[in-house]
Design a protein around this motif. Structure first.
Motif, PDB file in Angstrom:
ATOM      1  N   GLY A 164       6.375  -3.167  -4.509  1.00  0.00           N
ATOM      2  CA  GLY A 164       5.987  -2.594  -5.790  1.00  0.00           C
ATOM      3  C   GLY A 164       4.501  -2.397  -6.004  1.00  0.00           C
ATOM      4  N   VAL A 165       3.731  -2.256  -4.910  1.00  0.00           N
ATOM      5  CA  VAL A 165       2.286  -2.024  -5.041  1.00  0.00           C
ATOM      6  C   VAL A 165       1.860  -0.820  -4.181  1.00  0.00           C
ATOM      7  N   PRO A 166       2.472   0.341  -4.394  1.00  0.00           N
ATOM      8  CA  PRO A 166       2.157   1.508  -3.559  1.00  0.00           C
ATOM      9  C   PRO A 166       0.702   1.946  -3.656  1.00  0.00           C
ATOM     10  N   GLU A 167       0.059   1.715  -4.804  1.00  0.00           N
ATOM     11  CA  GLU A 167      -1.333   2.133  -4.954  1.00  0.00           C
ATOM     12  C   GLU A 167      -2.259   1.304  -4.062  1.00  0.00           C
ATOM     13  N   LYS A 168      -1.962   0.019  -3.893  1.00  0.00           N
ATOM     14  CA  LYS A 168      -2.777  -0.819  -3.006  1.00  0.00           C
ATOM     15  C   LYS A 168      -2.593  -0.393  -1.556  1.00  0.00           C
ATOM     16  N   ALA A 169      -1.384  -0.063  -1.203  1.00  0.00           N
ATOM     17  CA  ALA A 169      -1.109   0.404   0.156  1.00  0.00           C
ATOM     18  C   ALA A 169      -1.825   1.723   0.422  1.00  0.00           C
ATOM     19  N   ALA A 170      -1.794   2.629  -0.548  1.00  0.00           N
ATOM     20  CA  ALA A 170      -2.446   3.931  -0.391  1.00  0.00           C
ATOM     21  C   ALA A 170      -3.957   3.763  -0.214  1.00  0.00           C
ATOM     22  N   GLU A 171      -4.549   2.838  -0.951  1.00  0.00           N
ATOM     23  CA  GLU A 171      -5.988   2.588  -0.826  1.00  0.00           C
ATOM     24  C   GLU A 171      -6.324   2.037   0.555  1.00  0.00           C
ATOM     25  N   ALA A 172      -5.486   1.134   1.056  1.00  0.00           N
ATOM     26  CA  ALA A 172      -5.700   0.562   2.387  1.00  0.00           C
ATOM     27  C   ALA A 172      -5.615   1.630   3.462  1.00  0.00           C
ATOM     28  N   VAL A 173      -4.648   2.531   3.340  1.00  0.00           N
ATOM     29  CA  VAL A 173      -4.484   3.615   4.308  1.00  0.00           C
ATOM     30  C   VAL A 173      -5.684   4.564   4.270  1.00  0.00           C
TER      31      VAL A 173
END
Length: 307
Positions: free
Chosen positions: A152-161
């Motif tokens: 439930g933290v897609p925005e954190k994953a997107a920032e990491a990518v």
């Protein structure tokens, strides 16, 4: 009329609990090399046999109960060595009974454990991370995004990518501008193997754009066994070395590649360009947010002016 009354009553009876139950029922469909699986959203108990996924879970800031292999745990993951985390043994010799007793909602494995996929699937949904994928960078980014969605933290994953993509572009530009050719070696108790494009260390060439000193290296899980004469004849500008013995806690760093009469004749040795890569990151883990950034930075350093 009856349908309307039923719906009205359902809306009155503990709507908060109804939403919670709905959330618990949510799943995400994921595809991997062994098939398709429905993964639970926001799993509360996770058995992680892939260190790259473990570090990503930690970097995403989520806190499920975790079970993991603690023996040979890379130093940069030492925060997961505490008693609050269940010990499963090693990534190759893990305890299935302990996993079963842990009662995970989700199990994450890599190729090292894929022979146990069916047995583990009888315990909980299993996601297989393909750490030997031909497109290692693409696979790693896919897994980071997937874990972001699962927890439930897609925005954190997107920032990491995005940060990884920026680092890749920067490193690739430097590597291609240098015109230098590199050889990637794995040392293991005195034996030396070379790895090229499409191999387990293919990230160096395939994603980061580093030219190969030898374009004909045989692709295989264990690389192509080579001699010191081969290294001297190839005469690479840069040598990237991974010491497997250190990664698995077997011995001190093998000095042969770094201090050998034949290897010392190479341009890499003469120019101080034998780069000893972090073995825990390159051999044991890889593919997670921390390790991927470290891998990229170690390669970038070889092309960075040190003046």
């Amino acid at each position: 009329m009856r349908t309307t009354i039923t719906a009205f009553l359902a809306a009155l009876i503990l709507p908060g609990l109804s939403m919670a139950a709905a959330d618990e029922a949510k799943t995400i469909t994921a595809t991997h090399t062994l098939g398709t699986v429905e993964l639970p959203v926001n799993p509360k108990r996770v058995a992680v046999l892939d260190y790259g996924s473990l570090e990503t879970i930690g970097e995403l800031g989520v806190t499920p109960a975790l079970a993991l292999p603690k023996k040979f745990l890379p130093p940069y993951l030492s925060k997961f060595s505490g008693e609050q985390y269940t010990d499963l043994g090693t990534v190759k010799e893990f305890n299935i009974e302990t996993i079963n007793a842990f009662k995970p909602d989700l199990i994450i494995i890599s190729g090292r454990q894929q022979d146990y996929y069916q047995k583990l699937s009888s315990i909980a949904p299993v996601y297989l991370v393909d750490i030997l994928a031909k497109d290692q960078l693409g696979e790693a980014k896919k897994n980071i995004r997937l874990l972001g969605d699962v927890f439930g933290v897609p925005e954190k994953a997107a920032e990491a990518v995005k940060n990884i993509d920026d680092a890749v572009t920067r490193t690739k530009d430097k590597a291609q501008a240098s015109g230098k050719k590199a050889l990637v070696l794995l040392t293991n108790d005195g034996k030396v193997s070379a790895y090229g494009s499409g191999s387990r260390f293919g990230l160096v060439h395939d994603a980061l754009g580093v030219a190969q000193a030898d374009k004909n290296i045989k692709v295989g899980v264990h690389g192509q066994q080579v001699t010191y004469e081969y290294i001297a004849m190839l005469n690479p500008d840069i040598i990237f070395a991974v010491d497997r013995s250190v990664a698995i806690g077997r011995s001190a760093k093998n000095p042969n590649v770094l201090n050998n009469v034949l290897v010392n004749k190479t341009k890499a040795a003469k120019n101080g360009a034998i780069i000893l890569l972090d073995p825990q990151v390159w051999y044991l883990s890889g593919g997670g947010i921390i390790s991927l950034n470290k891998m990229i930075s170690e390669v970038e350093a070889a092309f960075t002016d040190k003046k």
